[in-house]
Design a protein around this motif. Structure first.
Motif, mmCIF file in Angstrom:
data_model
loop_
_atom_site.group_PDB
_atom_site.id
_atom_site.type_symbol
_atom_site.label_atom_id
_atom_site.label_comp_id
_atom_site.label_asym_id
_atom_site.label_seq_id
_atom_site.Cartn_x
_atom_site.Cartn_y
_atom_site.Cartn_z
ATOM 1 N N GLU A 27 -99.202 14.771 48.704
ATOM 2 C CA GLU A 27 -100.160 14.783 49.799
ATOM 3 C C GLU A 27 -101.543 14.266 49.421
ATOM 4 O O GLU A 27 -102.220 13.677 50.248
ATOM 5 C CB GLU A 27 -100.247 16.190 50.387
ATOM 6 C CG GLU A 27 -98.924 16.568 51.038
ATOM 7 C CD GLU A 27 -99.006 17.831 51.861
ATOM 8 O OE1 GLU A 27 -100.108 18.339 52.109
ATOM 9 O OE2 GLU A 27 -97.934 18.310 52.267
ATOM 10 N N TYR A 46 -108.661 19.893 49.465
ATOM 11 C CA TYR A 46 -107.287 19.838 49.947
ATOM 12 C C TYR A 46 -106.722 21.248 50.130
ATOM 13 O O TYR A 46 -106.168 21.575 51.165
ATOM 14 C CB TYR A 46 -106.397 19.047 48.986
ATOM 15 C CG TYR A 46 -104.940 19.231 49.307
ATOM 16 C CD1 TYR A 46 -104.362 18.575 50.389
ATOM 17 C CD2 TYR A 46 -104.146 20.099 48.566
ATOM 18 C CE1 TYR A 46 -103.044 18.780 50.716
ATOM 19 C CE2 TYR A 46 -102.830 20.307 48.892
ATOM 20 C CZ TYR A 46 -102.271 19.647 49.966
ATOM 21 O OH TYR A 46 -100.970 19.881 50.286
ATOM 22 N N TYR A 51 -104.431 22.583 53.162
ATOM 23 C CA TYR A 51 -103.271 23.418 52.843
ATOM 24 C C TYR A 51 -103.383 24.803 53.460
ATOM 25 O O TYR A 51 -102.516 25.234 54.196
ATOM 26 C CB TYR A 51 -103.091 23.522 51.335
ATOM 27 C CG TYR A 51 -101.780 24.146 50.935
ATOM 28 C CD1 TYR A 51 -100.622 23.379 50.893
ATOM 29 C CD2 TYR A 51 -101.686 25.493 50.632
ATOM 30 C CE1 TYR A 51 -99.408 23.937 50.543
ATOM 31 C CE2 TYR A 51 -100.479 26.062 50.274
ATOM 32 C CZ TYR A 51 -99.349 25.283 50.235
ATOM 33 O OH TYR A 51 -98.142 25.849 49.887
ATOM 34 N N ARG A 55 -102.009 24.158 57.464
ATOM 35 C CA ARG A 55 -100.616 23.974 57.060
ATOM 36 C C ARG A 55 -99.703 24.498 58.156
ATOM 37 O O ARG A 55 -99.851 25.623 58.618
ATOM 38 C CB ARG A 55 -100.364 24.737 55.760
ATOM 39 C CG ARG A 55 -99.087 24.404 55.128
ATOM 40 C CD ARG A 55 -99.337 23.324 54.137
ATOM 41 N NE ARG A 55 -98.125 23.052 53.400
ATOM 42 C CZ ARG A 55 -97.870 21.880 52.925
ATOM 43 N NH1 ARG A 55 -98.715 20.920 53.084
ATOM 44 N NH2 ARG A 55 -96.767 21.671 52.277
#
Length: 82
Positions: A27, A46, A51, A55
């Motif tokens: 990713e 990230y 995340y 997510r």
């Protein structure tokens, strides 16, 4: 006392870490950063933004909530009663 996971040389020793790094690499890519600080900042961004907060893979064992929602619920549970 018993060891909780495999033993030295077992394929299960690093499975969780390898899975996480595979997701991260897929990713975020295999960028070469100018400095360690830049790499840390990019990985932190990230993890925190993409995340944990957005997510979409929600697990049924945890009530289909995101990590951020889980943390919020935990803080509510741990807050002293008023």
């Amino acid at each position: 006392m018993r060891q909780s996971m495999g033993h030295v040389g077992s394929c299960y020793d690093n499975a969780a870490a390898e899975s996480w790094f595979a997701i991260l690499k897929a990713e975020i890519g295999t960028t070469v950063w100018e400095t360690r600080e830049a790499a840390r900042a990019d990985v932190f961004r990230y993890v925190e933004v993409e995340y944990n907060r957005s997510r979409l893979r929600r697990h049924p064992d945890y009530g289909y909530v995101t990590p951020l929602e889980t943390r919020s619920l935990l803080r509510q549970d741990l807050a002293p009663a008023a």
